[in-house]
Design a protein around this motif. Sequence first.
Motif, PDB file in Angstrom:
ATOM      1  N   LEU A  19       5.568  -1.021  10.269  1.00  0.00           N
ATOM      2  CA  LEU A  19       6.737  -1.574  10.945  1.00  0.00           C
ATOM      3  C   LEU A  19       7.835  -0.527  11.078  1.00  0.00           C
ATOM      4  N   ALA A  20       8.091   0.227  10.028  1.00  0.00           N
ATOM      5  CA  ALA A  20       9.143   1.251  10.066  1.00  0.00           C
ATOM      6  C   ALA A  20       8.669   2.511  10.778  1.00  0.00           C
ATOM      7  N   LEU A  78      -6.528  -3.773   8.081  1.00  0.00           N
ATOM      8  CA  LEU A  78      -5.624  -4.154   7.008  1.00  0.00           C
ATOM      9  C   LEU A  78      -6.409  -4.171   5.702  1.00  0.00           C
ATOM     10  N   PHE A  79      -5.855  -3.595   4.687  1.00  0.00           N
ATOM     11  CA  PHE A  79      -6.523  -3.534   3.400  1.00  0.00           C
ATOM     12  C   PHE A  79      -5.678  -4.263   2.377  1.00  0.00           C
ATOM     13  N   PHE A  80      -6.258  -4.570   1.241  1.00  0.00           N
ATOM     14  CA  PHE A  80      -5.521  -5.240   0.174  1.00  0.00           C
ATOM     15  C   PHE A  80      -4.370  -4.351  -0.267  1.00  0.00           C
ATOM     16  N   CYS A  81      -3.216  -4.941  -0.372  1.00  0.00           N
ATOM     17  CA  CYS A  81      -2.019  -4.189  -0.747  1.00  0.00           C
ATOM     18  C   CYS A  81      -1.321  -4.938  -1.880  1.00  0.00           C
ATOM     19  N   THR A  86       5.064  -5.461   2.189  1.00  0.00           N
ATOM     20  CA  THR A  86       4.547  -4.342   2.984  1.00  0.00           C
ATOM     21  C   THR A  86       3.311  -4.767   3.762  1.00  0.00           C
ATOM     22  N   ALA A  87       2.420  -5.497   3.117  1.00  0.00           N
ATOM     23  CA  ALA A  87       1.189  -5.951   3.783  1.00  0.00           C
ATOM     24  C   ALA A  87       1.515  -6.828   4.984  1.00  0.00           C
ATOM     25  N   ALA A  93       2.647  -5.372  12.581  1.00  0.00           N
ATOM     26  CA  ALA A  93       2.541  -4.200  13.454  1.00  0.00           C
ATOM     27  C   ALA A  93       1.127  -4.087  14.021  1.00  0.00           C
ATOM     28  N   ARG A  94       0.116  -4.332  13.182  1.00  0.00           N
ATOM     29  CA  ARG A  94      -1.281  -4.303  13.656  1.00  0.00           C
ATOM     30  C   ARG A  94      -1.497  -5.318  14.772  1.00  0.00           C
TER      31      ARG A  94
END
Length: 137
Positions: A19-20, A78-81, A86-87, A93-94
């Motif tokens: 996002l940033a 997307l992975f585990f965060c 943040t996830a 964004a994805r």
Amino acid sequence: MPLSKKTKAEIILGIDPGLANTGYGLIFKEGGRLGLIIYGSIKTKREKSVGDRLCQINQELTKLIKKFKPTQLATEQLFFCKNVKTALAVGQARGVIILTAVENNLPIFEFTPLQVKQAITSYGRADKKQIQEMVRR
């Protein structure tokens, strides 16, 4: 590296969602040659609303697609965060990245961070410095 007019080069737009800061790179594949076209990032301001930031990502990606006419888009799955906030931001964004690709009729290929690191450094647990060095080379 100029592209040949005789053969049709594939142009791949690679995206590292955020996002940033949404990173991107455009490469070409022509015959056995690979080469860099351009790289950079789309930075959004924290003080803007999430909607405005996602819209900025969409608009800037659309400009890149119109200018360079990639034939496909690759992005990180997307992975585990551990950090849920943040996830969620990366997931938003994805979503915009995938929507932008679909709007522009680009096939989408998704890779895990481990797959990307393995392909670049031959080590799936490489750190950012190792990846940067291999990409530089």
